[in-house]
Design a protein around this motif. Structure first.
Motif, mmCIF file in Angstrom:
data_model
loop_
_atom_site.group_PDB
_atom_site.id
_atom_site.type_symbol
_atom_site.label_atom_id
_atom_site.label_comp_id
_atom_site.label_asym_id
_atom_site.label_seq_id
_atom_site.Cartn_x
_atom_site.Cartn_y
_atom_site.Cartn_z
ATOM 1 N N ASP A 147 0.774 -0.914 0.107
ATOM 2 C CA ASP A 147 0.475 -0.051 0.350
ATOM 3 C C ASP A 147 0.715 0.875 0.082
ATOM 4 N N LEU A 148 2.530 1.377 0.423
ATOM 5 C CA LEU A 148 2.986 2.192 0.517
ATOM 6 C C LEU A 148 3.209 2.051 -1.116
ATOM 7 N N CYS A 149 3.099 2.032 -2.016
ATOM 8 C CA CYS A 149 4.416 2.326 -3.366
ATOM 9 C C CYS A 149 3.469 1.786 -4.345
ATOM 10 N N PHE A 150 2.757 1.445 -4.532
ATOM 11 C CA PHE A 150 1.665 0.974 -5.153
ATOM 12 C C PHE A 150 0.577 0.988 -4.737
ATOM 13 N N VAL A 151 -0.532 2.016 -5.555
ATOM 14 C CA VAL A 151 -1.888 2.398 -5.110
ATOM 15 C C VAL A 151 -3.010 2.132 -6.895
ATOM 16 N N ILE A 152 -3.844 1.697 -6.423
ATOM 17 C CA ILE A 152 -4.637 1.899 -7.524
ATOM 18 C C ILE A 152 -6.067 2.439 -7.251
ATOM 19 N N PHE A 153 -6.062 3.046 -8.357
ATOM 20 C CA PHE A 153 -7.363 3.407 -7.610
ATOM 21 C C PHE A 153 -8.401 4.082 -9.044
ATOM 22 N N GLU A 154 -9.110 4.756 -8.667
ATOM 23 C CA GLU A 154 -10.487 5.394 -9.708
ATOM 24 C C GLU A 154 -10.463 6.884 -9.927
ATOM 25 N N ASP A 155 -10.123 6.937 -11.403
ATOM 26 C CA ASP A 155 -9.936 8.527 -11.440
ATOM 27 C C ASP A 155 -11.466 9.233 -12.104
ATOM 28 N N ALA A 156 -12.093 10.510 -12.626
ATOM 29 C CA ALA A 156 -13.329 11.062 -12.356
ATOM 30 C C ALA A 156 -13.961 10.594 -13.526
ATOM 31 N N ASP A 157 -13.355 9.954 -14.430
ATOM 32 C CA ASP A 157 -14.014 9.277 -15.420
ATOM 33 C C ASP A 157 -14.455 7.714 -15.317
ATOM 34 N N GLY A 158 -13.600 7.012 -14.033
ATOM 35 C CA GLY A 158 -14.551 5.653 -13.291
ATOM 36 C C GLY A 158 -13.228 4.595 -14.663
ATOM 37 N N ASN A 159 -11.840 5.497 -14.877
ATOM 38 C CA ASN A 159 -10.817 4.434 -15.105
ATOM 39 C C ASN A 159 -10.045 3.648 -14.614
ATOM 40 N N ILE A 160 -9.449 2.755 -14.119
ATOM 41 C CA ILE A 160 -9.096 2.112 -13.144
ATOM 42 C C ILE A 160 -7.149 2.544 -13.336
ATOM 43 N N MET A 161 -6.942 3.068 -12.977
ATOM 44 C CA MET A 161 -5.770 3.932 -12.502
ATOM 45 C C MET A 161 -4.801 2.884 -11.485
ATOM 46 N N LYS A 162 -3.323 3.275 -12.142
ATOM 47 C CA LYS A 162 -2.240 2.661 -10.821
ATOM 48 C C LYS A 162 -1.842 3.925 -10.887
ATOM 49 N N LEU A 163 -0.526 3.705 -9.233
ATOM 50 C CA LEU A 163 0.090 4.639 -9.204
ATOM 51 C C LEU A 163 1.279 4.296 -8.251
ATOM 52 N N GLN A 164 2.260 4.199 -8.588
ATOM 53 C CA GLN A 164 3.306 3.670 -8.268
ATOM 54 C C GLN A 164 4.833 4.057 -8.115
ATOM 55 N N SER A 165 5.795 4.268 -7.510
ATOM 56 C CA SER A 165 6.380 4.846 -7.020
ATOM 57 C C SER A 165 7.464 4.370 -7.443
ATOM 58 N N ALA A 166 8.610 5.274 -8.036
ATOM 59 C CA ALA A 166 9.687 4.870 -8.258
ATOM 60 C C ALA A 166 11.049 6.012 -7.863
ATOM 61 N N HIS A 167 12.566 5.149 -7.129
ATOM 62 C CA HIS A 167 12.856 6.376 -6.861
ATOM 63 C C HIS A 167 14.412 6.592 -7.826
ATOM 64 N N CYS A 168 15.162 7.887 -7.519
ATOM 65 C CA CYS A 168 16.318 7.649 -8.110
ATOM 66 C C CYS A 168 17.311 8.246 -7.576
ATOM 67 N N ASP A 169 18.463 7.869 -7.623
ATOM 68 C CA ASP A 169 19.695 8.095 -6.854
ATOM 69 C C ASP A 169 20.643 8.672 -8.189
ATOM 70 N N GLY A 170 22.094 8.734 -7.653
ATOM 71 C CA GLY A 170 22.652 9.041 -8.506
ATOM 72 C C GLY A 170 23.441 7.935 -9.787
ATOM 73 N N ASP A 171 22.733 6.082 -9.475
ATOM 74 C CA ASP A 171 23.053 5.940 -10.964
ATOM 75 C C ASP A 171 22.207 5.425 -11.881
ATOM 76 N N THR A 172 20.885 5.831 -10.810
ATOM 77 C CA THR A 172 19.145 4.727 -12.188
ATOM 78 C C THR A 172 18.069 5.560 -12.076
ATOM 79 N N ILE A 173 17.236 5.377 -12.000
ATOM 80 C CA ILE A 173 15.930 5.518 -11.670
ATOM 81 C C ILE A 173 15.191 4.633 -12.355
ATOM 82 N N GLY A 174 14.106 4.384 -11.042
ATOM 83 C CA GLY A 174 14.029 3.226 -11.225
ATOM 84 C C GLY A 174 13.108 2.711 -9.860
#
Ligand SMILES: [Zn+2]
Ligand SMILES: [Zn+2]
Length: 219
Positions: free
Chosen positions: A187-214
């Motif tokens: 629940d901290l890094c992966f959230v599924i929710f419904e947007d205003a139009d009723g679409n199922i959306m996914k929100l997933q966190s990514a972090h970046c550091d000096g070497d990479t994004i992901g």
């Protein structure tokens, strides 16, 4: 049938709490099963294979004359993870020799005068020892986690050559979906929710550091 035909040679044991210790290493042969038993593994007379006993032993034979406590390899591994290249194998060797080897300073500073203490024993941890210990400890840890037994070729010119196939196999197993947290979602890094139009959306966190994004993962 008892174990017989002992072969003994000098070796060095590097410990976390008792410093560096000169030791003797012995192996024994069994004429019933035709195996020679070493500290961590056995070798069958007609094979060129080291079969490890399973689990992670407290003391690992990292090379022919070199033994290391698993606790010390664990410290090196954590240093490499959290200290990056500042706590490299060569820096760990320096730290160990300066701060953890527990050789009395009056002996360590006067090697010539105390030559007999050092005779036949290497009491200084080298870069290559840290690396050998780290890789073998990590392979044994990995096999133990997966309930497997480590097999290594016995007759190789160096420990580096001996470890190569097992390290390549481990690397292959890590590729793609092999990593422990590959399928992680919470629940901290992966959230599924419904947007205003009723679409199922996914929100997933990514972090970046000096070497990479992901690293789409919170753990
Ligand atoms: Zn036997
Ligand atoms: Zn998470």
């Amino acid at each position: 049938m008892t174990l017989t035909d002992p072969l003994t040679h000098k070796a060095t044991l590097y410990t976390l709490q008792s410093g560096v210790l000169p030791v003797y290493m012995s192996s024994l042969y069994c004429h019933s099963c035709n195996r020679r038993y070493y500290h961590n593994y056995y070798v069958h007379k007609q094979s060129s294979l080291r079969t490890y006993y399973g689990g992670v032993p407290n003391v690992i034979q990292g090379a022919q004359y070199f033994f290391i406590e698993s606790a010390l390899s664990g410290l090196f591994a954590n240093g490499m993870v959290f200290g990056w290249d500042r706590l490299s194998a060569s820096n760990w060797a320096r730290i160990y020799n300066c701060a953890l080897s527990e050789i009395d300073p009056h002996i360590a500073n006067n090697k010539l005068a105390f030559a007999s203490v050092y005779e036949g024993w290497n009491l200084e941890l080298r870069n290559v020892d840290v690396t050998n210990g780290f890789f073998l400890y990590s392979l044994l840890l990995e096999k133990s986690e997966r309930g497997g037994i480590l097999l290594l070729p016995h007759d190789e010119p160096s420990q580096r050559d001996r470890l190569k196939p097992a390290l390549a196999e481990r690397k292959k197993a890590m590729e793609g979906i092999g990593q422990e947290h590959w399928a992680h979602a919470c629940d901290l890094c992966f959230v599924i929710f419904e947007d205003a139009d009723g679409n199922i959306m996914k929100l997933q966190s990514a972090h970046c550091d000096g070497d990479t994004i992901g690293h789409r993962c919170s753990s």
